[in-house]
Write an enzyme that holds these catalytic residues in place. Structure first.
Site, PDB file in Angstrom:
ATOM      1  CG  ASP A  13      -1.880  -1.200   1.198  1.00 35.96           C
ATOM      2  OD1 ASP A  13      -2.225  -1.662   0.098  1.00 35.96           O
ATOM      3  OD2 ASP A  13      -2.232  -1.681   2.286  1.00 35.96           O
ATOM      4  CE  LYS A  16       2.357  -2.342  -4.368  1.00 30.48           C
ATOM      5  NZ  LYS A  16       2.113  -2.033  -2.948  1.00 30.48           N
ATOM      6  N   GLY A  40      -4.575  -4.132  -3.871  1.00 28.86           N
ATOM      7  CA  GLY A  40      -5.566  -3.090  -4.144  1.00 28.86           C
ATOM      8  C   GLY A  40      -4.787  -1.848  -4.493  1.00 28.86           C
ATOM      9  CG  HIS A  41      -2.022  -1.841  -6.997  1.00 27.53           C
ATOM     10  ND1 HIS A  41      -1.133  -2.393  -7.865  1.00 27.53           N
ATOM     11  CD2 HIS A  41      -1.756  -2.411  -5.791  1.00 27.53           C
ATOM     12  CE1 HIS A  41      -0.357  -3.262  -7.218  1.00 27.53           C
ATOM     13  NE2 HIS A  41      -0.734  -3.303  -5.964  1.00 27.53           N
ATOM     14  CD  GLN A 221       0.730  -8.798  -2.708  1.00 26.38           C
ATOM     15  OE1 GLN A 221       1.370  -9.457  -3.512  1.00 26.38           O
ATOM     16  NE2 GLN A 221      -0.503  -8.425  -2.968  1.00 26.38           N
ATOM     17  CE  LYS A 328      -1.431   7.886   1.950  1.00 24.32           C
ATOM     18  NZ  LYS A 328      -2.386   6.773   2.137  1.00 24.32           N
TER      19      LYS A 328
END
Ligand code: GDP
Ligand code: IMO
Ligand code: MG
Length: 426
Positions: A13, A16, A40-41, A221, A328
């Site tokens: 997470d 990517k 989950g991208h 991952q 982020k």
């Protein structure tokens, strides 16, 4: 031509999907090489948000070829859901997506086994995504797997044999497996997949390289979830590291070019397992709220903590990272101080090499404290606008990690991306 690889350096997470989308215009081909719908991208652009699970994040730019490589495990039902939603939004997926004949199929019974294995582990469960990833890779390695290319080779008999083996396993675990309508949905989804180009993707990729085409591999991952080098046994069941791109796509090691290592300016983890810099206090909760740290697939709360440079250095070493991408950083915009773990104290010994075991109760992180920048960076367009304290944070990390940070992400949108290396602007 070389194959560039973009992969996560933490516990997944990292962002990517967003960066693959940003880099896609520089490439002819984008390929996934491992994992499955446990990923989950998330991509955001033009006011829209997409979450991709099995389909590569290179589908939204200019018609690049996207490949699901042999190292991936594919759930036909989830693939169909994802693909149909994308087709509805106007993507001509059948034209641009190629799927390897050698991908292993996640069967409904693999998902039942995943759940049963977790139940059997009780308090020491891994906290998997429940998508059948572990059992499918187990079947692959134990030479019992079902591959997409089997569709054209006695498929029904192979499916039935695998299914009855799984049912016996479930029964021996005290389970009472009920497939309900899962099986019919799965078989229907297999029919749907026949509408796609099912290819010998290792030949396709190498042919395209020989023709001078450029390839970007998208990891799923993160390195600390790698089955060999991650925080075993709290890991996923594939090689998430750079070497996984070779085995999961059929490209030789000497074909690997740039290795983009992607990390958050802090750290998160979802599921169980050790996390030395985890924060259980108000700061951890603030990071979770500001960073919207909830799983893209499962909605689970992500555990949050400070950046861990011991672990990052290890990930950089294992992957041969040539450039770093920091995500982020905007989440830390309001903090007075930022901490970075530079060593572990393990029972009185100062450790800077990522150790065999990172059991959290034995590890006390040693932190360096840096001043926060206290500036909203989310609207900035160039690194010249970065506040001094943030520039210092970047320099500190580059020095500690001995690797340049070439992209800094300051928000979820495609546009909120500052490229620091002129070679990457196109
Ligand atoms: P992936 O699995 O590595 O692709 O990452 P995820 O999509 O699971 O999680 C990353 C989350 O952070 C998503 O919700 C993104 O929209 C979001 N995101 C990505 N980059 C940034 C950033 O620079 N700032 C903020 N605030 N959010 C970001
Ligand atoms: P992306 O690609 C974060 C974690 C699960 C669990 C462990 C094993 O979005 O970064 P599995 O279902 O793979 O057997 O679960 O791995 N995990 C992830 N955590 N991001 C992911 O993918 C993950 N995929 C698996 O939470 O701890
Ligand atoms: Mg994710």
């Amino acid at each position: 031509m070389k194959v560039d690889v973009l992969l996560g350096l933490q516990w997944g997470d990292e962002g990517k999907g967003k960066v693959v989308d940003v880099l896609t215009p520089r490439y002819d081909v984008v390929a996934r090489f491992q994992g499955g719908p446990n990923a989950g991208h998330t991509l955001e652009f033009e006011g829209k948000k997409y979450v991709l699970r099995s389909i590569p994040s290179g589908i939204f730019q200019h018609g690049q070829i996207n490949i699901i490589g042999n190292g991936v495990v594919l759930d036909p039902v989830l693939f169909r859901e994802e693909a149909e939603a994308l087709e509805k939004s106007g993507i001509d997926l059948k034209k641009i997506l190629k799927i390897s004949k050698k991908v292993h199929l996640i069967m409904p019974t693999h998902r039942l086994l995943d759940a049963a294995n977790e139940r059997a582990k009780g308090g020491s469960k891994i906290g998997t995504t429940g998508k059948g990833i572990g059992p499918t890779y187990t079947d692959k390695v134990s030479r019992n797997g079902l591959r997409l290319g089997d569709l054209f080779h006695n498929f029904e008999a192979k499916y039935e044999a695998a299914k009855s083996r799984h049912i016996s396993m479930l029964e021996s675990m005290g389970e009472n497996p009920q497939l309900g309508d899962l099986e019919q949905k799965w078989l229907d989804a297999m029919d749907y997949i026949k509408g796609y180009d099912i290819v010998d993707s290792e030949h396709l990729v190498n042919r395209m390289l020989a023709e001078g085409k450029s390839v970007l591999c998208e990891g799923a991952q993160g390195t600390l979830l790698d089955v060999d080098f991650g925080s075993y046994p709290f890991v996923t069941s594939s090689n998430t590291i750079c070497a996984g791109a070779c085995s999961g796509l059929g490209v030789a090691p000497n074909k690997i070019g740039e290795v983009y290592g992607i990390f958050k300016a802090y750290c998160t983890r979802v599921g169980a397992g050790p996390f030395p810099t985890e924060l259980f206090d108000e700061t951890g909760r603030t990071i979770r709220d500001l960073g919207h740290e909830y799983g893209a697939v499962t909605g689970r709360e992500r555990r949050c903590g400070w950046i861990d440079l011991v672990a990052l250095k290890y990930s950089i070493m294992i992957n041969g990272v040539t450039q770093l991408i920091m995500m982020k950083s905007d989440v830390l915009d309001g903090f007075d101080e930022i901490k970075a773990c530079v060593a572990y104290d393990i029972e009185g010994e100062r450790v800077t090499e990522f150790p065999f075991s990172i059991e959290e109760d034995k590890i006390v992180p040693e932190y360096v404290t840096l001043p926060g920048w206290k500036t909203d960076m989310t609207g900035m367009k160039s690194e010249d606008e970065f506040p001094e304290a943030f520039k210092n944070y970047i320099s500190f990390l580059e020095k500690e990690l001995a690797t340049p940070i070439t992209i800094v992400s300051i928000g979820p949108d495609r546009e909120q991306t500052i490229v620091r290396d002129s070679k990457l602007t196109k």
